[in-house]
Motif scaffolding. Structure first.
Motif, PDB file in Angstrom:
ATOM      1  N   ASN A  54       0.814  -1.211   0.000  1.00  0.00           N
ATOM      2  CA  ASN A  54       0.000   0.000   0.000  1.00  0.00           C
ATOM      3  C   ASN A  54       0.850   1.265   0.000  1.00  0.00           C
ATOM      4  O   ASN A  54       0.462   2.292  -0.574  1.00  0.00           O
ATOM      5  N   LEU A  55       1.999   1.198   0.625  1.00  0.00           N
ATOM      6  CA  LEU A  55       2.919   2.334   0.607  1.00  0.00           C
ATOM      7  C   LEU A  55       3.491   2.536  -0.800  1.00  0.00           C
ATOM      8  O   LEU A  55       3.576   3.668  -1.295  1.00  0.00           O
ATOM      9  N   ILE A  56       3.867   1.447  -1.449  1.00  0.00           N
ATOM     10  CA  ILE A  56       4.442   1.558  -2.787  1.00  0.00           C
ATOM     11  C   ILE A  56       3.422   2.089  -3.789  1.00  0.00           C
ATOM     12  O   ILE A  56       3.724   2.966  -4.605  1.00  0.00           O
ATOM     13  N   SER A  57       2.186   1.565  -3.717  1.00  0.00           N
ATOM     14  CA  SER A  57       1.178   1.938  -4.720  1.00  0.00           C
ATOM     15  C   SER A  57       0.450   3.232  -4.394  1.00  0.00           C
ATOM     16  O   SER A  57      -0.288   3.750  -5.240  1.00  0.00           O
ATOM     17  N   GLY A  58       0.639   3.773  -3.179  1.00  0.00           N
ATOM     18  CA  GLY A  58       0.085   5.084  -2.873  1.00  0.00           C
ATOM     19  C   GLY A  58      -1.197   5.092  -2.072  1.00  0.00           C
ATOM     20  O   GLY A  58      -1.773   6.157  -1.836  1.00  0.00           O
ATOM     21  N   GLY A  96       1.089  -0.688 -11.707  1.00  0.00           N
ATOM     22  CA  GLY A  96      -0.188  -1.386 -11.838  1.00  0.00           C
ATOM     23  C   GLY A  96      -0.422  -2.248 -10.622  1.00  0.00           C
ATOM     24  O   GLY A  96       0.452  -3.021 -10.231  1.00  0.00           O
ATOM     25  N   ARG A  97      -1.612  -2.166 -10.032  1.00  0.00           N
ATOM     26  CA  ARG A  97      -1.876  -2.849  -8.768  1.00  0.00           C
ATOM     27  C   ARG A  97      -3.170  -3.639  -8.843  1.00  0.00           C
ATOM     28  O   ARG A  97      -4.212  -3.130  -9.218  1.00  0.00           O
ATOM     29  N   ALA A  98      -3.097  -4.919  -8.494  1.00  0.00           N
ATOM     30  CA  ALA A  98      -4.288  -5.752  -8.337  1.00  0.00           C
ATOM     31  C   ALA A  98      -4.480  -6.013  -6.847  1.00  0.00           C
ATOM     32  O   ALA A  98      -3.516  -6.290  -6.135  1.00  0.00           O
ATOM     33  N   ASP A 150      11.735  10.489  -7.310  1.00  0.00           N
ATOM     34  CA  ASP A 150      10.983  10.344  -6.065  1.00  0.00           C
ATOM     35  C   ASP A 150       9.488  10.480  -6.345  1.00  0.00           C
ATOM     36  O   ASP A 150       9.013  11.538  -6.753  1.00  0.00           O
ATOM     37  N   ILE A 151       8.744   9.385  -6.150  1.00  0.00           N
ATOM     38  CA  ILE A 151       7.293   9.417  -6.372  1.00  0.00           C
ATOM     39  C   ILE A 151       6.521   9.420  -5.056  1.00  0.00           C
ATOM     40  O   ILE A 151       5.287   9.325  -5.065  1.00  0.00           O
ATOM     41  N   THR A 152       7.223   9.552  -3.939  1.00  0.00           N
ATOM     42  CA  THR A 152       6.576   9.498  -2.624  1.00  0.00           C
ATOM     43  C   THR A 152       5.420  10.493  -2.498  1.00  0.00           C
ATOM     44  O   THR A 152       4.388  10.156  -1.910  1.00  0.00           O
ATOM     45  N   PRO A 212      -3.498   7.485  -8.136  1.00  0.00           N
ATOM     46  CA  PRO A 212      -3.753   7.614  -9.580  1.00  0.00           C
ATOM     47  C   PRO A 212      -2.541   8.118 -10.362  1.00  0.00           C
ATOM     48  O   PRO A 212      -2.278   7.657 -11.470  1.00  0.00           O
ATOM     49  N   LEU A 213      -1.792   9.048  -9.784  1.00  0.00           N
ATOM     50  CA  LEU A 213      -0.610   9.553 -10.476  1.00  0.00           C
ATOM     51  C   LEU A 213       0.481   8.492 -10.551  1.00  0.00           C
ATOM     52  O   LEU A 213       1.242   8.433 -11.526  1.00  0.00           O
ATOM     53  N   ARG A 214       0.558   7.643  -9.550  1.00  0.00           N
ATOM     54  CA  ARG A 214       1.531   6.551  -9.612  1.00  0.00           C
ATOM     55  C   ARG A 214       1.133   5.544 -10.694  1.00  0.00           C
ATOM     56  O   ARG A 214       1.991   4.963 -11.357  1.00  0.00           O
ATOM     57  N   THR A 215      -0.168   5.341 -10.858  1.00  0.00           N
ATOM     58  CA  THR A 215      -0.640   4.476 -11.934  1.00  0.00           C
ATOM     59  C   THR A 215      -0.209   5.042 -13.277  1.00  0.00           C
ATOM     60  O   THR A 215       0.279   4.318 -14.150  1.00  0.00           O
TER      61      THR A 215
END
Length: 263
Positions: A48-52, A82-84, A67-69, A74-77
């Motif tokens: 959950n931390l990685i995907s935002g 991609g997250r399932a 740095d995407i922290t 949605p912006l990380r997508t």
């Protein structure tokens, strides 16, 4: 330059509880990394931390050195994650084809145009249909997502990820709740995704037979800390993993372990 996903000293606290504690790890294309550990180890929280879905208390997440922290989920997508999820994340009342077509449309940057109905975009429909064929859902393209079996819904969720063309595929217990007959289909789909060596694949999974069949690398979390990282055979055999994950005291042996590790 090889594309990378990296966490540096990633940490999150809930009150006085440290759920993920200074986890540093780098993931590279062409490698499926399984993230394992006992219940409450912090695996899904780390995901959950990685995907935002969660913001860290400390530490950073980098994609290809950027740095995407601070970015939202949605912006990380859009950046290529991609997250399932354990629970399927679909448009239940839309058809299977419409679900994927919307994802294809989003990835293509095509916005709604009242002068050009989406049915005229044969290119988007063809791309959606090709993805459905890849996940063996072509014959069910016209049915509503809500009537699919749980296994087929998981396949559809993978199709949505494929449509978004991510650089990182993240699977959180993809076989959870599936029947015995459904599991091999999803595992075969992930195995086929592995053949694209330009992608990073991360997998949280409790079933060790699944981990052993798919993983190129295993990292182990215990009490929120990274306690092991390496090739599956090496990690499974390490005393710290047998003690932390399997509850086996150092030096002890077990003829049968329910989690699926062969000790």
């Amino acid at each position: 330059m090889t594309f990378t996903l990296e966490t540096r000293d990633l940490t999150i606290r809930f009150g006085g509880h440290v759920a993920v504690n200074q986890v540093s790890c780098t993931f590279r294309p062409g490698e499926l990394t399984a993230i394992v550990g006992p219940n409450g180890a912090g695996k899904t929280t780390y995901f959950n931390l990685i995907s935002g879905q969660l913001r860290p208390s400390a530490g950073t997440i980098l994609m290809n050195g950027t740095d995407i922290t601070p970015l939202s989920a949605p912006l990380r997508t859009r950046a290529g994650l991609g997250r399932a999820f354990q629970l399927t994340n679909l448009f239940p009342n839309l058809s299977v084809e419409e679900n994927v077509r919307l994802a294809v449309q989003a990835a293509s940057g095509v916005h709604y145009d009242m002068l050009r109905p989406w049915m005229t975009r044969r290119d988007l429909i063809a791309r959606a249909d090709a993805i459905l064929d890849e996940v063996a859902l072509g014959a069910r393209r016209s049915v509503a997502a809500t009537v699919l079996s749980h296994g087929d819904q998981r396949k559809l969720e993978v199709a949505l990820m494929m449509a978004l063309q991510p650089r990182v595929f993240m699977f959180d217990e993809p076989t959870a709740g599936m029947s015995v007959d459904e599991v091999p289909v999803v595992l075969d789909l992930i195995a086929r995704l592995k053949k694209d060596t330009s992608k990073i694949i991360l997998l949280v999974e409790h079933k060790m037979d699944v981990v052993r069949s798919l993983a190129d690398r295993i990292i182990v979390l215990h009490n929120g800390q990274l306690v092991a990282d390496g090739k599956p055979a090496e990690v499974i055999a390490s005393p710290i993993v047998q003690e932390a994950y399997l509850g086996i005291a150092p030096g002890a042996h077990s003829a049968k372990v329910e989690t699926g590790f062969a000790i």
